[in-house]
Write a protein that holds these residues in place. Structure first.
Motif, mmCIF file in Angstrom:
data_model
loop_
_atom_site.group_PDB
_atom_site.id
_atom_site.type_symbol
_atom_site.label_atom_id
_atom_site.label_comp_id
_atom_site.label_asym_id
_atom_site.label_seq_id
_atom_site.Cartn_x
_atom_site.Cartn_y
_atom_site.Cartn_z
ATOM 1 N N CYS A 1 24.850 -6.183 23.898
ATOM 2 C CA CYS A 1 25.391 -7.022 24.979
ATOM 3 C C CYS A 1 25.437 -6.256 26.299
ATOM 4 C CB CYS A 1 26.791 -7.511 24.605
ATOM 5 S SG CYS A 1 26.823 -8.688 23.236
ATOM 6 N N GLY A 2 25.869 -4.981 26.229
ATOM 7 C CA GLY A 2 25.899 -4.172 27.443
ATOM 8 C C GLY A 2 24.511 -3.925 27.994
ATOM 9 N N TRP A 3 23.547 -3.643 27.109
ATOM 10 C CA TRP A 3 22.180 -3.395 27.530
ATOM 11 C C TRP A 3 21.559 -4.626 28.189
ATOM 12 C CZ3 TRP A 3 17.491 -5.441 25.455
ATOM 13 C CH2 TRP A 3 16.330 -4.830 25.949
ATOM 14 N N THR B 1 35.172 2.251 33.928
ATOM 15 C CA THR B 1 34.337 2.810 32.860
ATOM 16 C C THR B 1 35.098 3.857 32.059
ATOM 17 O OG1 THR B 1 32.352 2.432 34.198
ATOM 18 C CG2 THR B 1 32.167 3.987 32.362
ATOM 19 N N VAL C 1 24.736 -5.474 31.659
ATOM 20 C CA VAL C 1 25.198 -4.498 32.659
ATOM 21 C C VAL C 1 24.165 -4.258 33.756
ATOM 22 C CG1 VAL C 1 25.832 -2.080 32.990
ATOM 23 C CG2 VAL C 1 26.877 -3.400 31.145
ATOM 24 N N VAL D 1 24.457 -6.821 36.534
ATOM 25 C CA VAL D 1 25.599 -6.631 37.435
ATOM 26 C C VAL D 1 25.278 -5.569 38.478
ATOM 27 C CG1 VAL D 1 28.013 -5.949 37.562
ATOM 28 C CG2 VAL D 1 27.219 -7.354 35.648
ATOM 29 N N PHE D 2 24.735 -4.436 38.057
ATOM 30 C CA PHE D 2 24.436 -3.363 39.010
ATOM 31 C C PHE D 2 23.303 -3.753 39.957
ATOM 32 C CE2 PHE D 2 26.886 -0.813 36.035
ATOM 33 C CZ PHE D 2 27.550 0.050 36.885
ATOM 34 N N ILE E 1 34.581 0.645 39.550
ATOM 35 C CA ILE E 1 33.774 0.534 38.337
ATOM 36 C C ILE E 1 33.791 1.851 37.560
ATOM 37 C CG2 ILE E 1 31.413 0.258 37.479
ATOM 38 C CD1 ILE E 1 30.966 -1.800 39.659
ATOM 39 N N THR F 1 27.937 -4.628 20.442
ATOM 40 C CA THR F 1 28.506 -4.349 21.764
ATOM 41 C C THR F 1 27.484 -3.676 22.674
ATOM 42 O OG1 THR F 1 30.692 -4.078 20.752
ATOM 43 C CG2 THR F 1 30.396 -3.218 22.976
#
Length: 366
Positions: free
Chosen positions: A80-82, A159, A85, A88-89, A155, A77
């Motif tokens: 995937c976030g690294w 979060t 994300v 997106v930002f 967001i 997880t």
């Protein structure tokens, strides 16, 4: 059909309605439990493999194997976030400094042709209507500093909700991994003892069907994400933009039918904001639209028939109607949950209402 059977059917329908209402009322908790159950099913093979590890006379205990498996889930997880994300930002940051006039100038020629066509078709005076000004005004109203700030606030709230969900799912998943039959015991405990065997058979079938479905949809989304990213990069798009469009299409592809359309619109907007180097905005839009149409056509005719019908053992038209009903009742979330929820209902209907011809017809492939 006897009066007794009718009475049992009515009682069964009422109990089902009560259960569905409770599931809806405690939907967030139910989602945590279901996600944990799916993760436990996916992680169970690793737990069993770790349990077989021996170091001399010492064997890895089940709790330690469950905790190690949970750490693997966390790591996947986090990776995937690294990876995604920051993309997106980065796009959100670009939107705060976006020059709408420059974007519109890049598509001025097709906009003028469209305006001329509309003016001719609807007999509108040229001086009373400007399509380019209307588009620019709409974009300025839709995407401005205030809306971006609201999005960032959303967001932040999301979060915090994800943090609560992460802790809850991790806690529940650990015990599902640690105690193999815990989820079954929780579900069977809600029903009378005489139905325990039926519930266990139903849970076995649900676990099998949903595991196939989730593995299939995850594989499909990853393949689509990679294919879109590679194709966009091959046309000269920046790697970050290509990966972002691939992420959009991969994530939105989880939502049947409506998801890819929404993802395509968002991808087209990304192309308008960040055109491919050496191409006009119009050429970039054409590349994105044509590429997504080709890839989604292959996906729709090759992968999805297997995933949405064969993997849950239902007719494609049946699945399509269920998705339409769920979408009308609960929007995008309903479409997302339509197939898993319908699969669960079919399996339990087969176990408890198989004497009705309609139920037998809908569940004959299970």
């Amino acid at each position: 059909m006897t009066l007794q059977s009718v009475w049992k059917f009515v009682v069964g329908v009422l109990l089902t309605a009560v259960v569905l209402f409770l599931i809806w009322y405690f939907s967030s908790i139910v989602c945590y439990i279901l996600i944990s159950a799916v993760l436990a099913v996916m992680g169970r093979p690793l737990v069993r493999r770790l349990e077989r590890i021996r170091i001399r006379s010492w064997q890895v205990p089940r709790p330690l194997a469950a905790l190690a498996t949970l750490f693997v889930i966390w790591i996947v997880t986090a990776v995937c976030g690294w990876l995604f994300v920051p993309l997106v930002f980065d796009k959100l940051n670009q939107l705060t400094t976006l020059d709408f006039a420059a974007v519109l100038q890049g598509i001025e020629a097709p906009v003028v042709r469209l305006q001329n066509y509309l003016s001719t078709f609807f007999a509108l005076p040229q001086e009373s209507f400007s399509l380019s000004e209307a588009i620019l005004s709409s974009l300025a109203d839709w995407i401005n500093l205030e809306s971006i700030n609201k999005l960032f606030s959303s967001i932040v709230g999301l979060t915090l909700s994800l943090a609560v969900a992460f802790f809850s799912i991790s806690f529940i998943t650990f015990f599902f991994l640690k105690e193999d039959g815990l989820f079954y015991a929780m579900v069977t405990g809600l029903f009378p003892e005489r139905y325990s065997e039926n519930i266990r058979r139903a849970l076995d079938e649900v676990t099998y069907l949903l595991s196939r479905y989730f593995r299939g949809i995850l594989t499909e989304s990853l393949l689509l994400m990679l294919a879109v990213s590679v194709i966009m990069s091959a046309f000269g798009m920046r790697t970050s933009d290509a990966a972002f469009i691939g992420l959009i299409m991969g994530v939105m592809n989880v939502v049947p039918y409506a998801g890819p359309l929404i993802g395509g619109i968002l991808s087209l907007f990304v192309g308008l904001v960040s055109p491919i180097d050496g191409m006009t905005v119009g050429q970039t839009a054409a590349v994105i639209v044509c590429s997504l149409l080709v890839l989604k056509s292959l996906d729709d005719f090759v992968l999805q028939p297997t995933l949405y019908s064969e993997r849950v053992k239902a007719h494609p038209l049946e699945i399509f109607i269920v998705i339409l009903i769920a979408g009308s009742a609960a929007g995008i979330l309903g479409m997302l949950l339509a197939i898993p929820a319908y699969t669960v209902l079919r399996v339990f209907a087969k176990e408890f209402f198989s004497r009705f011809s309609l139920v037998r017809k809908l569940t004959e492939k299970i």
